[in-house]
Design a protein around this motif. Structure first.
Motif, PDB file in Angstrom:
ATOM      1  N   ASN A 185       0.809  -1.205   0.192  1.00 23.53           N
ATOM      2  CA  ASN A 185       0.027  -0.147   0.058  1.00 23.53           C
ATOM      3  C   ASN A 185       0.940   1.396   0.033  1.00 23.53           C
ATOM      4  O   ASN A 185       0.611   2.170  -0.641  1.00 23.53           O
ATOM      5  N   ALA A 186       1.777   1.255   0.650  1.00 26.25           N
ATOM      6  CA  ALA A 186       2.757   2.373   0.816  1.00 26.25           C
ATOM      7  C   ALA A 186       3.372   2.656  -0.635  1.00 26.25           C
ATOM      8  O   ALA A 186       3.471   3.779  -1.124  1.00 26.25           O
ATOM      9  N   LEU A 187       3.968   1.627  -0.928  1.00 23.96           N
ATOM     10  CA  LEU A 187       4.852   1.996  -2.350  1.00 23.96           C
ATOM     11  C   LEU A 187       3.858   2.220  -3.399  1.00 23.96           C
ATOM     12  O   LEU A 187       3.833   3.032  -4.508  1.00 23.96           O
ATOM     13  N   ASN A 188       2.500   1.800  -3.381  1.00 22.05           N
ATOM     14  CA  ASN A 188       1.339   1.912  -4.420  1.00 22.05           C
ATOM     15  C   ASN A 188       0.847   3.370  -4.211  1.00 22.05           C
ATOM     16  O   ASN A 188       0.644   4.049  -5.259  1.00 22.05           O
ATOM     17  N   SER A 189       0.971   3.880  -3.173  1.00 23.61           N
ATOM     18  CA  SER A 189       0.664   5.146  -2.837  1.00 23.61           C
ATOM     19  C   SER A 189       1.742   6.240  -3.429  1.00 23.61           C
ATOM     20  O   SER A 189       1.617   7.151  -4.167  1.00 23.61           O
ATOM     21  N   ILE A 190       2.963   5.801  -3.283  1.00 23.25           N
ATOM     22  CA  ILE A 190       3.993   6.670  -3.710  1.00 23.25           C
ATOM     23  C   ILE A 190       4.109   6.503  -5.379  1.00 23.25           C
ATOM     24  O   ILE A 190       4.226   7.480  -6.039  1.00 23.25           O
ATOM     25  N   GLN A 191       3.941   5.358  -5.784  1.00 20.44           N
ATOM     26  CA  GLN A 191       3.654   5.439  -7.388  1.00 20.44           C
ATOM     27  C   GLN A 191       2.538   6.223  -7.712  1.00 20.44           C
ATOM     28  O   GLN A 191       2.701   6.619  -8.972  1.00 20.44           O
ATOM     29  N   GLU A 192       1.488   6.420  -7.107  1.00 22.56           N
ATOM     30  CA  GLU A 192       0.387   7.178  -7.612  1.00 22.56           C
ATOM     31  C   GLU A 192       1.083   8.565  -7.563  1.00 22.56           C
ATOM     32  O   GLU A 192       0.649   9.508  -8.577  1.00 22.56           O
ATOM     33  N   TYR A 193       1.825   9.061  -6.656  1.00 19.67           N
ATOM     34  CA  TYR A 193       2.166  10.305  -6.664  1.00 19.67           C
ATOM     35  C   TYR A 193       3.159  10.587  -7.944  1.00 19.67           C
ATOM     36  O   TYR A 193       3.143  11.572  -8.439  1.00 19.67           O
ATOM     37  N   ILE A 194       3.942   9.649  -8.070  1.00 20.70           N
ATOM     38  CA  ILE A 194       4.747   9.660  -9.360  1.00 20.70           C
ATOM     39  C   ILE A 194       4.117   9.914 -10.640  1.00 20.70           C
ATOM     40  O   ILE A 194       4.467  10.632 -11.483  1.00 20.70           O
ATOM     41  N   MET A 195       2.975   8.801 -10.789  1.00 24.37           N
ATOM     42  CA  MET A 195       2.169   9.014 -12.013  1.00 24.37           C
ATOM     43  C   MET A 195       1.566  10.419 -12.069  1.00 24.37           C
ATOM     44  O   MET A 195       1.162  10.736 -13.266  1.00 24.37           O
ATOM     45  N   THR A 196       1.180  10.943 -11.160  1.00 25.39           N
ATOM     46  CA  THR A 196       0.494  12.017 -10.913  1.00 25.39           C
ATOM     47  C   THR A 196       1.314  13.621 -11.183  1.00 25.39           C
ATOM     48  O   THR A 196       0.659  14.734 -10.609  1.00 25.39           O
ATOM     49  N   ASN A 197       2.338  13.136 -11.246  1.00 26.55           N
ATOM     50  CA  ASN A 197       3.681  14.044 -11.185  1.00 26.55           C
ATOM     51  C   ASN A 197       3.882  15.131  -9.939  1.00 26.55           C
ATOM     52  O   ASN A 197       4.345  16.061  -9.935  1.00 26.55           O
ATOM     53  N   GLU A 198       3.475  14.325  -8.915  1.00 25.36           N
ATOM     54  CA  GLU A 198       3.627  15.037  -7.606  1.00 25.36           C
ATOM     55  C   GLU A 198       4.753  14.382  -7.006  1.00 25.36           C
ATOM     56  O   GLU A 198       4.932  13.615  -6.123  1.00 25.36           O
ATOM     57  N   ARG A 199       6.137  14.679  -7.731  1.00 24.03           N
ATOM     58  CA  ARG A 199       7.253  14.156  -7.307  1.00 24.03           C
ATOM     59  C   ARG A 199       7.699  14.455  -6.136  1.00 24.03           C
ATOM     60  O   ARG A 199       8.567  13.710  -5.413  1.00 24.03           O
ATOM     61  N   LYS A 200       7.562  15.607  -5.646  1.00 23.94           N
ATOM     62  CA  LYS A 200       8.031  16.093  -4.142  1.00 23.94           C
ATOM     63  C   LYS A 200       7.336  15.185  -3.136  1.00 23.94           C
ATOM     64  O   LYS A 200       8.073  14.651  -2.350  1.00 23.94           O
ATOM     65  N   LEU A 201       6.031  15.094  -3.294  1.00 16.16           N
ATOM     66  CA  LEU A 201       5.299  14.197  -2.219  1.00 16.16           C
ATOM     67  C   LEU A 201       5.855  12.754  -2.535  1.00 16.16           C
ATOM     68  O   LEU A 201       6.290  12.082  -1.405  1.00 16.16           O
ATOM     69  N   ALA A 202       6.113  12.304  -3.534  1.00 17.72           N
ATOM     70  CA  ALA A 202       6.535  10.699  -3.747  1.00 17.72           C
ATOM     71  C   ALA A 202       8.171  10.901  -3.198  1.00 17.72           C
ATOM     72  O   ALA A 202       8.422   9.760  -2.501  1.00 17.72           O
ATOM     73  N   GLY A 203       9.011  11.690  -3.272  1.00 18.66           N
ATOM     74  CA  GLY A 203      10.238  11.589  -3.009  1.00 18.66           C
ATOM     75  C   GLY A 203      10.224  11.929  -1.290  1.00 18.66           C
ATOM     76  O   GLY A 203      10.916  11.299  -0.726  1.00 18.66           O
ATOM     77  N   LYS A 204       9.158  12.667  -0.746  1.00 21.93           N
ATOM     78  CA  LYS A 204       9.045  12.755   0.667  1.00 21.93           C
ATOM     79  C   LYS A 204       8.827  11.404   1.366  1.00 21.93           C
ATOM     80  O   LYS A 204       9.507  11.025   2.217  1.00 21.93           O
ATOM     81  N   TYR A 205       7.656  10.786   0.851  1.00 21.00           N
ATOM     82  CA  TYR A 205       7.386   9.661   1.370  1.00 21.00           C
ATOM     83  C   TYR A 205       8.043   8.337   1.036  1.00 21.00           C
ATOM     84  O   TYR A 205       8.363   7.634   1.994  1.00 21.00           O
ATOM     85  N   LEU A 206       8.856   8.429   0.088  1.00 24.71           N
ATOM     86  CA  LEU A 206       9.733   7.261  -0.195  1.00 24.71           C
ATOM     87  C   LEU A 206      10.980   7.540   0.540  1.00 24.71           C
ATOM     88  O   LEU A 206      11.262   6.589   1.165  1.00 24.71           O
ATOM     89  N   GLY A 207      11.274   8.808   1.012  1.00 23.12           N
ATOM     90  CA  GLY A 207      12.500   8.827   2.085  1.00 23.12           C
ATOM     91  C   GLY A 207      11.871   8.219   3.463  1.00 23.12           C
ATOM     92  O   GLY A 207      12.840   7.737   4.166  1.00 23.12           O
ATOM     93  N   LYS A 208      10.691   8.564   3.859  1.00 24.33           N
ATOM     94  CA  LYS A 208      10.248   7.999   5.086  1.00 24.33           C
ATOM     95  C   LYS A 208      10.080   6.812   5.047  1.00 24.33           C
ATOM     96  O   LYS A 208      10.345   6.074   6.134  1.00 24.33           O
ATOM     97  N   PHE A 209       9.928   6.075   4.090  1.00 24.62           N
ATOM     98  CA  PHE A 209       9.508   4.561   3.903  1.00 24.62           C
ATOM     99  C   PHE A 209      10.875   4.028   4.058  1.00 24.62           C
ATOM    100  O   PHE A 209      11.055   3.015   4.795  1.00 24.62           O
ATOM    101  N   ALA A 210      11.913   4.501   3.332  1.00 20.65           N
ATOM    102  CA  ALA A 210      13.315   3.970   3.518  1.00 20.65           C
ATOM    103  C   ALA A 210      13.930   4.376   4.943  1.00 20.65           C
ATOM    104  O   ALA A 210      14.502   3.340   5.462  1.00 20.65           O
ATOM    105  N   ASP A 211      13.646   5.213   5.667  1.00 21.87           N
ATOM    106  CA  ASP A 211      13.823   5.514   7.094  1.00 21.87           C
ATOM    107  C   ASP A 211      13.438   4.545   8.020  1.00 21.87           C
ATOM    108  O   ASP A 211      13.847   4.092   8.882  1.00 21.87           O
ATOM    109  N   LEU A 212      11.908   4.204   7.669  1.00 20.63           N
ATOM    110  CA  LEU A 212      11.121   3.361   8.586  1.00 20.63           C
ATOM    111  C   LEU A 212      11.820   1.790   8.367  1.00 20.63           C
ATOM    112  O   LEU A 212      12.029   1.220   9.354  1.00 20.63           O
ATOM    113  N   MET A 213      12.073   1.435   7.138  1.00 21.34           N
ATOM    114  CA  MET A 213      12.767   0.120   6.887  1.00 21.34           C
ATOM    115  C   MET A 213      13.996   0.151   7.664  1.00 21.34           C
ATOM    116  O   MET A 213      14.374  -0.906   8.163  1.00 21.34           O
TER     117      MET A 213
END
Length: 224
Positions: A85-113
């Motif tokens: 779900n987390a990666l799917n949501s990040i992918q949606e941000y990328i697909m809708t050109n919301e790259r800043k949000l995608a990068g933000k949440y991808l960084g948070k996901f990496a921090d959590l892992m």
């Protein structure tokens, strides 16, 4: 005189023979004692070696069990549905050109892992570290609920953030709030996690306005 001399020689010869015989007996006794001592020492060394091997096997078994428990704990934290779900949501941000949000949440996901992997190597973590991991987890879980979810993580001033608790202790309870309470809730969803500390205990309170375990169980039975 000749006979007396012969008798003296015979006695000397007998004494020499007796001395040699006694020496031989002493040598045999000493040699046998040394041999017995060496055999006993060898058996004792073998016994100690076997005990060390047994202890080593026990330690290896305990380490294997500990590693298995750690891997189980990591798997329980890295819930496949949550990761998807987390990666799917990040992918949606990328697909809708919301790259800043995608990068933000991808960084948070990496921090959590990274936090999960670090926590898996220790038995206890500070409350502050656990709250940081919990905050990241909740923030990433909210991606699939969007603006319908309001959450708070409250820590009272008297709480000692450096107190140590078992790693991977709190997240499963919050996950249950999402899984059994908020997932099938319609309308506004609310989640509140609060920490209190008394004189002899630390309290973590998880409150949600979800549908509850019974209704969630009934829904899951219908789908299955």
């Amino acid at each position: 005189l000749s006979q007396a001399s012969q008798i003296q020689e015979l006695r000397l010869q007998q004494q020499q023979n007796a001395l040699m015989g006694l020496s031989g007996v002493v040598i045999l006794l000493v040699g046998g004692g040394v041999l017995i001592y060496r055999q006993r020492k060898l058996k004792e060394e073998q016994r100690l070696t076997e005990l060390e091997l047994q202890e080593t096997r026990k330690r290896l078994l305990l380490e294997q069990q500990s590693r298995a428990s750690e891997l189980k704990a990591i798997r329980s934290q890295m819930n496949p549905h949550f990761v998807f779900n987390a990666l799917n949501s990040i992918q949606e941000y990328i697909m809708t050109n919301e790259r800043k949000l995608a990068g933000k949440y991808l960084g948070k996901f990496a921090d959590l892992m990274r936090m999960y992997l670090n926590h898996s190597q220790v038995r206890r973590v500070s409350l502050q570290e656990e709250i940081e991991a919990l905050s990241l987890y909740v923030e990433l879980e909210t991606l699939r609920f969007g603006k319908t979810l309001k959450y708070e993580i409250n820590v009272n001033e008297e709480v000692d953030l450096q107190i140590e608790i078992p790693s991977f202790l709190l997240q499963p309870y919050v996950e249950n709030a999402f899984k059994h309470g908020l997932l099938h809730k319609h309308g506004e969803r609310r989640l509140q996690v609060s920490f209190y500390q008394g004189s002899h205990q630390l309290t973590c309170e998880v409150i949600d306005n979800g549908i509850g375990r019974k209704s969630s169980r009934d829904i899951n039975q219908v789908f299955h």
